[in-house]
Design a protein around this motif. Sequence first.
Motif, PDB file in Angstrom:
ATOM      1  N   THR A   1       0.832  -1.211   0.000  1.00 23.31           N
ATOM      2  CA  THR A   1       0.000   0.000   0.000  1.00 23.31           C
ATOM      3  C   THR A   1       0.868   1.264   0.000  1.00 23.31           C
ATOM      4  OG1 THR A   1      -0.174  -0.090   2.404  1.00 23.31           O
ATOM      5  CG2 THR A   1      -1.963  -1.107   1.133  1.00 23.31           C
ATOM      6  N   ASP A   2       2.147   1.106  -0.319  1.00 24.02           N
ATOM      7  CA  ASP A   2       3.117   2.202  -0.393  1.00 24.02           C
ATOM      8  C   ASP A   2       3.456   2.814   0.960  1.00 24.02           C
ATOM      9  OD1 ASP A   2       4.109   2.237  -2.928  1.00 24.02           O
ATOM     10  OD2 ASP A   2       2.677   3.708  -3.694  1.00 24.02           O
ATOM     11  N   ASP A   3       3.149   2.115   2.057  1.00 22.72           N
ATOM     12  CA  ASP A   3       3.609   2.560   3.363  1.00 22.72           C
ATOM     13  C   ASP A   3       5.091   2.234   3.477  1.00 22.72           C
ATOM     14  OD1 ASP A   3       1.244   3.502   4.947  1.00 22.72           O
ATOM     15  OD2 ASP A   3       0.498   1.513   4.394  1.00 22.72           O
ATOM     16  N   LEU A   4       5.828   3.088   4.176  1.00 29.30           N
ATOM     17  CA  LEU A   4       7.257   2.873   4.400  1.00 29.30           C
ATOM     18  C   LEU A   4       7.510   2.785   5.896  1.00 29.30           C
ATOM     19  CD1 LEU A   4       8.674   5.542   1.917  1.00 29.30           C
ATOM     20  CD2 LEU A   4       8.471   3.084   1.523  1.00 29.30           C
ATOM     21  N   VAL A   5       8.464   1.949   6.276  1.00 33.90           N
ATOM     22  CA  VAL A   5       8.855   1.827   7.674  1.00 33.90           C
ATOM     23  C   VAL A   5      10.316   1.405   7.731  1.00 33.90           C
ATOM     24  CG1 VAL A   5       8.190  -0.617   7.946  1.00 33.90           C
ATOM     25  CG2 VAL A   5       8.149   0.907   9.921  1.00 33.90           C
ATOM     26  N   THR A   6      11.023   1.876   8.739  1.00 30.46           N
ATOM     27  CA  THR A   6      12.371   1.379   8.991  1.00 30.46           C
ATOM     28  C   THR A   6      12.293   0.441  10.186  1.00 30.46           C
ATOM     29  OG1 THR A   6      12.935   3.320  10.338  1.00 30.46           O
ATOM     30  CG2 THR A   6      13.574   3.371   8.015  1.00 30.46           C
ATOM     31  N   ALA A   7      12.948  -0.693  10.072  1.00 27.95           N
ATOM     32  CA  ALA A   7      12.941  -1.687  11.139  1.00 27.95           C
ATOM     33  C   ALA A   7      13.750  -1.176  12.325  1.00 27.95           C
ATOM     34  CB  ALA A   7      13.508  -3.009  10.638  1.00 27.95           C
ATOM     35  N   ASP A   8      13.178  -1.367  13.516  1.00 23.91           N
ATOM     36  CA  ASP A   8      13.847  -1.005  14.763  1.00 23.91           C
ATOM     37  C   ASP A   8      13.132  -1.739  15.886  1.00 23.91           C
ATOM     38  OD1 ASP A   8      11.463   0.451  15.265  1.00 23.91           O
ATOM     39  OD2 ASP A   8      12.374   2.359  14.715  1.00 23.91           O
ATOM     40  N   ALA A   9      13.446  -1.412  17.124  1.00 27.17           N
ATOM     41  CA  ALA A   9      12.827  -2.103  18.256  1.00 27.17           C
ATOM     42  C   ALA A   9      11.301  -1.935  18.265  1.00 27.17           C
ATOM     43  CB  ALA A   9      13.424  -1.600  19.569  1.00 27.17           C
ATOM     44  N   ASP A  10      10.786  -0.812  17.768  1.00 26.31           N
ATOM     45  CA  ASP A  10       9.341  -0.581  17.712  1.00 26.31           C
ATOM     46  C   ASP A  10       8.692  -1.160  16.460  1.00 26.31           C
ATOM     47  OD1 ASP A  10       9.304   0.784  20.159  1.00 26.31           O
ATOM     48  OD2 ASP A  10       9.764   2.697  19.181  1.00 26.31           O
ATOM     49  N   HIS A  11       9.496  -1.481  15.471  1.00 29.78           N
ATOM     50  CA  HIS A  11       9.020  -2.052  14.205  1.00 29.78           C
ATOM     51  C   HIS A  11       9.881  -3.279  13.893  1.00 29.78           C
ATOM     52  CE1 HIS A  11       7.993   2.256  14.121  1.00 29.78           C
ATOM     53  NE2 HIS A  11       6.848   1.792  13.677  1.00 29.78           N
ATOM     54  N   PRO A  12       9.713  -4.339  14.700  1.00 31.30           N
ATOM     55  CA  PRO A  12      10.602  -5.496  14.584  1.00 31.30           C
ATOM     56  C   PRO A  12      10.334  -6.345  13.346  1.00 31.30           C
ATOM     57  CG  PRO A  12       8.887  -5.940  16.189  1.00 31.30           C
ATOM     58  CD  PRO A  12       8.739  -4.496  15.788  1.00 31.30           C
ATOM     59  N   ILE A  13      11.360  -7.083  12.994  1.00 31.43           N
ATOM     60  CA  ILE A  13      11.274  -8.127  11.975  1.00 31.43           C
ATOM     61  C   ILE A  13      11.278  -9.433  12.754  1.00 31.43           C
ATOM     62  CG2 ILE A  13      12.445  -9.240  10.036  1.00 31.43           C
ATOM     63  CD1 ILE A  13      13.972  -6.507   9.691  1.00 31.43           C
ATOM     64  N   PHE A  14      10.413 -10.363  12.387  1.00 31.21           N
ATOM     65  CA  PHE A  14      10.424 -11.647  13.083  1.00 31.21           C
ATOM     66  C   PHE A  14       9.928 -12.749  12.165  1.00 31.21           C
ATOM     67  CE2 PHE A  14       6.479  -9.528  13.995  1.00 31.21           C
ATOM     68  CZ  PHE A  14       5.518 -10.512  13.836  1.00 31.21           C
ATOM     69  N   ALA A  15      10.214 -13.983  12.596  1.00 33.14           N
ATOM     70  CA  ALA A  15       9.861 -15.162  11.814  1.00 33.14           C
ATOM     71  C   ALA A  15       8.798 -15.965  12.555  1.00 33.14           C
ATOM     72  CB  ALA A  15      11.097 -16.014  11.575  1.00 33.14           C
ATOM     73  N   ARG A  16       7.885 -16.530  11.785  1.00 37.54           N
ATOM     74  CA  ARG A  16       6.886 -17.469  12.285  1.00 37.54           C
ATOM     75  C   ARG A  16       6.995 -18.747  11.470  1.00 37.54           C
ATOM     76  NH1 ARG A  16       1.506 -13.651  12.596  1.00 37.54           N
ATOM     77  NH2 ARG A  16       2.020 -12.571  14.533  1.00 37.54           N
ATOM     78  N   GLY A  17       6.359 -19.787  11.937  1.00 39.76           N
ATOM     79  CA  GLY A  17       6.369 -21.053  11.223  1.00 39.76           C
ATOM     80  C   GLY A  17       7.436 -21.972  11.775  1.00 39.76           C
ATOM     81  N   ASP A  18       7.994 -22.801  10.895  1.00 41.60           N
ATOM     82  CA  ASP A  18       9.037 -23.717  11.350  1.00 41.60           C
ATOM     83  C   ASP A  18      10.364 -23.326  10.711  1.00 41.60           C
ATOM     84  OD1 ASP A  18       9.605 -25.579   8.894  1.00 41.60           O
ATOM     85  OD2 ASP A  18       7.412 -25.505   9.035  1.00 41.60           O
ATOM     86  N   PRO A  19      11.489 -23.810  11.279  1.00 39.35           N
ATOM     87  CA  PRO A  19      12.808 -23.384  10.780  1.00 39.35           C
ATOM     88  C   PRO A  19      13.059 -23.704   9.297  1.00 39.35           C
ATOM     89  CG  PRO A  19      13.023 -24.406  12.931  1.00 39.35           C
ATOM     90  CD  PRO A  19      11.593 -24.611  12.498  1.00 39.35           C
ATOM     91  N   ASP A  20      12.410 -24.748   8.762  1.00 38.64           N
ATOM     92  CA  ASP A  20      12.630 -25.101   7.356  1.00 38.64           C
ATOM     93  C   ASP A  20      11.863 -24.202   6.390  1.00 38.64           C
ATOM     94  OD1 ASP A  20      14.362 -27.180   8.032  1.00 38.64           O
ATOM     95  OD2 ASP A  20      12.701 -28.615   8.217  1.00 38.64           O
ATOM     96  N   THR A  21      10.714 -23.694   6.818  1.00 39.30           N
ATOM     97  CA  THR A  21       9.896 -22.835   5.959  1.00 39.30           C
ATOM     98  C   THR A  21       9.344 -21.658   6.758  1.00 39.30           C
ATOM     99  OG1 THR A  21       7.984 -24.247   6.381  1.00 39.30           O
ATOM    100  CG2 THR A  21       9.224 -24.668   4.329  1.00 39.30           C
ATOM    101  N   PRO A  22      10.232 -20.771   7.219  1.00 38.25           N
ATOM    102  CA  PRO A  22       9.730 -19.646   8.005  1.00 38.25           C
ATOM    103  C   PRO A  22       9.014 -18.615   7.130  1.00 38.25           C
ATOM    104  CG  PRO A  22      12.065 -19.393   7.620  1.00 38.25           C
ATOM    105  CD  PRO A  22      11.680 -20.735   7.052  1.00 38.25           C
ATOM    106  N   ALA A  23       8.109 -17.890   7.757  1.00 31.35           N
ATOM    107  CA  ALA A  23       7.480 -16.726   7.141  1.00 31.35           C
ATOM    108  C   ALA A  23       8.022 -15.518   7.893  1.00 31.35           C
ATOM    109  CB  ALA A  23       5.966 -16.799   7.277  1.00 31.35           C
ATOM    110  N   LEU A  24       8.460 -14.504   7.163  1.00 33.59           N
ATOM    111  CA  LEU A  24       9.042 -13.314   7.776  1.00 33.59           C
ATOM    112  C   LEU A  24       8.047 -12.161   7.731  1.00 33.59           C
ATOM    113  CD1 LEU A  24      12.666 -13.421   6.354  1.00 33.59           C
ATOM    114  CD2 LEU A  24      11.843 -14.259   8.557  1.00 33.59           C
ATOM    115  N   TYR A  25       8.053 -11.377   8.820  1.00 31.79           N
ATOM    116  CA  TYR A  25       7.139 -10.249   8.974  1.00 31.79           C
ATOM    117  C   TYR A  25       7.908  -9.043   9.489  1.00 31.79           C
ATOM    118  CZ  TYR A  25       3.579 -13.906   8.883  1.00 31.79           C
ATOM    119  OH  TYR A  25       2.783 -14.958   8.517  1.00 31.79           O
ATOM    120  N   VAL A  26       7.380  -7.857   9.222  1.00 33.38           N
ATOM    121  CA  VAL A  26       7.853  -6.623   9.834  1.00 33.38           C
ATOM    122  C   VAL A  26       6.613  -5.877  10.318  1.00 33.38           C
ATOM    123  CG1 VAL A  26       7.892  -5.320   7.639  1.00 33.38           C
ATOM    124  CG2 VAL A  26       9.318  -4.573   9.572  1.00 33.38           C
TER     125      VAL A  26
END
Length: 186
Positions: A117-142
């Motif tokens: 949607t053309d939103d921009l964000v810089t990753a930091d402690a308030d806008h973390p990046i993290f993984a869900r799922g299992d180690p072989d097929t993780p899904a990444l989020y910010v």
Amino acid sequence: MPYEPTPDLASMSLAEVADAVAARKLPPVSSWNPENTGDSEMRIAADGTWYHQGSKITRPAMVRAFSSLLRREGDTYWLVVPYQKLSIAVDDAPFVAVDVTRHEVDGAPVLAFRSNTDDLVTADADHPIFARGDPDTPALYVEMRDGLLARLDRSTYAQLAEIAIARGGEPLAVESRGAVFPLTPE
């Protein structure tokens, strides 16, 4: 005023990213607490496509406008205006991260993301990046804002993996604004 997409993320400096974030004026949905509630009959699919009563919403400006009204309360998503809030079904995350770029500030990495949607964000402690799922097929989020997540699409996932590989170390991780984010689920 017609909708104009933000320039290509790779061509933007970190200062330009910050200016674009500051320029986007979002409605104060977190301060609106209407008692009138209902169902929007809308759904955001896992690929970021928006639907109303089963029909795809094809106008990017309309999707962008609706996305500015999103609020999350626990596991429920709402479209909120001062007089009403309507539930909206979200299959996975309400946004999709479609691009990432790495900048440096005083020798330290800063990762900037663009959503569908053309939103921009810089990753930091308030806008973390993290993984869900299992180690072989993780899904990444910010986290984009206020608990609203963007799932990284395949190309953005690959870009982030390249950044992590270049960084080195185990577990595979990236760094942004002094925070380190592992790319495998715990």
